[in-house]
Design a protein around this motif. Structure first.
Motif, PDB file in Angstrom:
ATOM      1  N   LYS A 201       0.822  -1.208   0.000  1.00  0.00           N
ATOM      2  CA  LYS A 201       0.000   0.000   0.000  1.00  0.00           C
ATOM      3  C   LYS A 201       0.859   1.263   0.000  1.00  0.00           C
ATOM      4  O   LYS A 201       0.593   2.216  -0.741  1.00  0.00           O
ATOM      5  CB  LYS A 201      -0.927  -0.008   1.208  1.00  0.00           C
ATOM      6  CG  LYS A 201      -1.851   1.207   1.295  1.00  0.00           C
ATOM      7  CD  LYS A 201      -2.762   1.126   2.515  1.00  0.00           C
ATOM      8  CE  LYS A 201      -3.682   2.346   2.604  1.00  0.00           C
ATOM      9  NZ  LYS A 201      -4.575   2.263   3.793  1.00  0.00           N
ATOM     10  N   ARG A 202       1.905   1.286   0.839  1.00  0.00           N
ATOM     11  CA  ARG A 202       2.769   2.465   0.927  1.00  0.00           C
ATOM     12  C   ARG A 202       3.781   2.501  -0.198  1.00  0.00           C
ATOM     13  O   ARG A 202       4.190   3.562  -0.654  1.00  0.00           O
ATOM     14  CB  ARG A 202       3.473   2.492   2.282  1.00  0.00           C
ATOM     15  CG  ARG A 202       4.452   3.654   2.432  1.00  0.00           C
ATOM     16  CD  ARG A 202       4.882   3.830   3.867  1.00  0.00           C
ATOM     17  NE  ARG A 202       3.774   4.265   4.714  1.00  0.00           N
ATOM     18  CZ  ARG A 202       3.868   4.463   6.021  1.00  0.00           C
ATOM     19  NH1 ARG A 202       5.023   4.273   6.628  1.00  0.00           N
ATOM     20  NH2 ARG A 202       2.817   4.854   6.715  1.00  0.00           N
ATOM     21  N   GLY A 203       4.219   1.322  -0.631  1.00  0.00           N
ATOM     22  CA  GLY A 203       5.204   1.256  -1.707  1.00  0.00           C
ATOM     23  C   GLY A 203       6.615   0.999  -1.225  1.00  0.00           C
ATOM     24  O   GLY A 203       7.508   0.707  -2.027  1.00  0.00           O
ATOM     25  N   PHE A 204       6.841   1.072   0.082  1.00  0.00           N
ATOM     26  CA  PHE A 204       8.174   0.853   0.632  1.00  0.00           C
ATOM     27  C   PHE A 204       8.090   0.769   2.149  1.00  0.00           C
ATOM     28  O   PHE A 204       7.086   1.159   2.748  1.00  0.00           O
ATOM     29  CB  PHE A 204       9.117   2.000   0.242  1.00  0.00           C
ATOM     30  CG  PHE A 204       8.717   3.340   0.815  1.00  0.00           C
ATOM     31  CD1 PHE A 204       9.364   3.863   1.927  1.00  0.00           C
ATOM     32  CD2 PHE A 204       7.691   4.093   0.252  1.00  0.00           C
ATOM     33  CE1 PHE A 204       9.000   5.088   2.467  1.00  0.00           C
ATOM     34  CE2 PHE A 204       7.319   5.318   0.775  1.00  0.00           C
ATOM     35  CZ  PHE A 204       7.969   5.817   1.890  1.00  0.00           C
ATOM     36  N   ASN A 205       9.144   0.230   2.740  1.00  0.00           N
ATOM     37  CA  ASN A 205       9.287   0.224   4.190  1.00  0.00           C
ATOM     38  C   ASN A 205      10.349   1.263   4.544  1.00  0.00           C
ATOM     39  O   ASN A 205      11.533   1.087   4.242  1.00  0.00           O
ATOM     40  CB  ASN A 205       9.715  -1.158   4.688  1.00  0.00           C
ATOM     41  CG  ASN A 205       9.900  -1.206   6.205  1.00  0.00           C
ATOM     42  OD1 ASN A 205       9.872  -0.182   6.883  1.00  0.00           O
ATOM     43  ND2 ASN A 205      10.102  -2.400   6.738  1.00  0.00           N
ATOM     44  N   GLN A 206       9.946   2.356   5.143  1.00  0.00           N
ATOM     45  CA  GLN A 206      10.874   3.452   5.432  1.00  0.00           C
ATOM     46  C   GLN A 206      12.014   3.020   6.343  1.00  0.00           C
ATOM     47  O   GLN A 206      13.152   3.490   6.199  1.00  0.00           O
ATOM     48  CB  GLN A 206      10.139   4.656   6.024  1.00  0.00           C
ATOM     49  CG  GLN A 206       9.545   4.453   7.395  1.00  0.00           C
ATOM     50  CD  GLN A 206       8.175   3.802   7.364  1.00  0.00           C
ATOM     51  OE1 GLN A 206       7.664   3.437   6.301  1.00  0.00           O
ATOM     52  NE2 GLN A 206       7.558   3.661   8.524  1.00  0.00           N
ATOM     53  N   SER A 207      11.742   2.111   7.264  1.00  0.00           N
ATOM     54  CA  SER A 207      12.788   1.649   8.174  1.00  0.00           C
ATOM     55  C   SER A 207      13.838   0.820   7.435  1.00  0.00           C
ATOM     56  O   SER A 207      15.033   0.876   7.758  1.00  0.00           O
ATOM     57  CB  SER A 207      12.165   0.814   9.306  1.00  0.00           C
ATOM     58  OG  SER A 207      11.273   1.609  10.064  1.00  0.00           O
ATOM     59  N   GLN A 208      13.401   0.070   6.446  1.00  0.00           N
ATOM     60  CA  GLN A 208      14.343  -0.703   5.627  1.00  0.00           C
ATOM     61  C   GLN A 208      15.257   0.213   4.825  1.00  0.00           C
ATOM     62  O   GLN A 208      16.458  -0.037   4.695  1.00  0.00           O
ATOM     63  CB  GLN A 208      13.585  -1.645   4.700  1.00  0.00           C
ATOM     64  CG  GLN A 208      14.486  -2.530   3.852  1.00  0.00           C
ATOM     65  CD  GLN A 208      13.708  -3.537   3.030  1.00  0.00           C
ATOM     66  OE1 GLN A 208      12.478  -3.485   2.962  1.00  0.00           O
ATOM     67  NE2 GLN A 208      14.402  -4.465   2.423  1.00  0.00           N
ATOM     68  N   ILE A 209      14.693   1.276   4.275  1.00  0.00           N
ATOM     69  CA  ILE A 209      15.497   2.230   3.503  1.00  0.00           C
ATOM     70  C   ILE A 209      16.543   2.885   4.405  1.00  0.00           C
ATOM     71  O   ILE A 209      17.715   3.010   4.034  1.00  0.00           O
ATOM     72  CB  ILE A 209      14.597   3.296   2.849  1.00  0.00           C
ATOM     73  CG1 ILE A 209      13.757   2.653   1.739  1.00  0.00           C
ATOM     74  CG2 ILE A 209      15.437   4.442   2.282  1.00  0.00           C
ATOM     75  CD1 ILE A 209      12.758   3.586   1.100  1.00  0.00           C
ATOM     76  N   LEU A 210      16.143   3.290   5.602  1.00  0.00           N
ATOM     77  CA  LEU A 210      17.087   3.892   6.534  1.00  0.00           C
ATOM     78  C   LEU A 210      18.171   2.898   6.947  1.00  0.00           C
ATOM     79  O   LEU A 210      19.350   3.259   7.054  1.00  0.00           O
ATOM     80  CB  LEU A 210      16.347   4.403   7.769  1.00  0.00           C
ATOM     81  CG  LEU A 210      15.408   5.597   7.546  1.00  0.00           C
ATOM     82  CD1 LEU A 210      14.604   5.880   8.811  1.00  0.00           C
ATOM     83  CD2 LEU A 210      16.188   6.837   7.130  1.00  0.00           C
TER      84      LEU A 210
END
Length: 232
Positions: free
Chosen positions: A129-138
Motif C-alpha cells: 500500500k505504501r510502496g516501501f518500508n521506510q525503516s528498511q530504507i534507513l
C-alpha cells in the motif's frame, strides 16, 4: 559531464527537505530551517531508553534492547522532514536522516562491534500500500555509511488490523508482542535495529525480544526521531 550536471541542477535544483526552498547542492536544509532544527544532546540522554535523563523511562519498564539513540526529537522541522520521507518517499530526506542517525551511532555506540544491521519489518500488504518500508530504507543507508552488513531475513511480522499509532501506551506493547517473530537463529551476534520513530518503543522492544530469543547477544536501537513521553 559537467555541462549535463549544470543543466540537471538548473532543471531540478536541490530543495530544502523541510520548506522546499532552493539550496546548495550539498545542503539538505535552508539556513532558516537549519537554525530551527533541534538536535538531541547525546551527552544528556539515558543510553538505555534514548530519552533525556529527565524523561528517562527505565524506571517504568525493563527493555529487551541494550540501548537506543536518536538524533532528533519528534517535533517541528525534524518531524516535518521525516513525514515527507515516510509518506512521500522523499529520498533526499532519507539521505539526511541516514547521515544523522549514523553520526549518532558512531557517537553513542563507538565501542560496539555490530555483526548486522536490521530493521523493524512491515507486513507485505502494508508495504504494498505504501510502496516501501521506510525503516528498511534507513537501515540500508546506515549499512552503507557504517559498513555493517544488512540483514533483511531476521524478523517476520503478522498482519494487524489496528495501527500502533491508534493505540495507547499499554495497548501498543500488548499488540506488538503478538506481531513479531524471529525467522532464524543468530547465536552470539550483536545487532543494530533500525526504525524511523520511537514513540513508546513497543515495536523496538518486541523485535529485540525476538532476536534475543533467536540467540542474539546484544540488540541496540537507532531511530530518526524519538517522542517525548508526554506527547504520546
Amino acid at each position: 559531464m559537467k555541462v549535463f550536471k549544470v543543466i540537471a541542477n538548473s532543471l531540478f535544483p536541490n530543495k530544502c527537505i523541510s520548506c522546499g526552498e532552493i539550496v546548495e547542492n550539498d545542503d539538505f536544509l535552508c539556513d532558516y530551517c537549519y537554525e530551527l532544527l533541534e538536535r538531541i544532546d547525546l551527552l544528556k540522554i539515558c543510553k538505555r531508553c534514548g530519552r533525556n535523563k529527565k524523561d528517562c523511562e527505565c524506571k517504568y519498564r525493563v527493555f529487551h534492547f541494550n540501548g537506543c539513540v536518536a538524533p532528533f526529537e519528534n517535533k517541528d522541522i525534524a518531524r516535518k522532514s521525516m513525514y515527507k520521507f515516510k509518506f512521500s518517499k522523499n529520498m533526499r530526506t532519507a539521505d539526511f536522516f541516514g547521515f544523522e542517525m549514523a553520526k549518532a551511532v558512531e557517537t553513542i555506540y563507538k565501542e560496539i562491534d555490530f555483526d548486522y544491521i536490521t530493521f523493524v519489518p512491515m507486513h507485505f500488504l502494508k508495504r504494498l500500500k505504501r510502496g516501501f518500508n521506510q525503516s528498511q530504507i534507513l537501515a540500508n543507508k546506515l549499512s552503507r555509511i557504517l559498513g555493517i552488513p544488512l540483514r533483511d531475513d531476521l524478523l517476520n511480522v503478522k498482519f494487524s488490523f489496528c495501527s500502533q499509532h491508534d493505540l495507547d501506551y499499554k495497548q501498543r506493547y500488548e499488540n506488538a508482542k503478538k506481531l513479531y517473530k524471529y525467522k532464524r537463529k543468530i547465536a552470539g551476534k550483536t545487532v543494530l535495529l533500525v526504525d524511523d520513530i520511537k514513540t513508546t518503543g513497543a515495536s523496538l522492544d518486541a523485535c529485540a525480544k525476538q532476536m534475543i530469543l533467536a540467540g542474539a547477544q546484544n540488540v541496540y536501537c537507532v531511530t530518526g526521531l524519538i517522542t517525548k513521553r508526554k506527547e504520546r
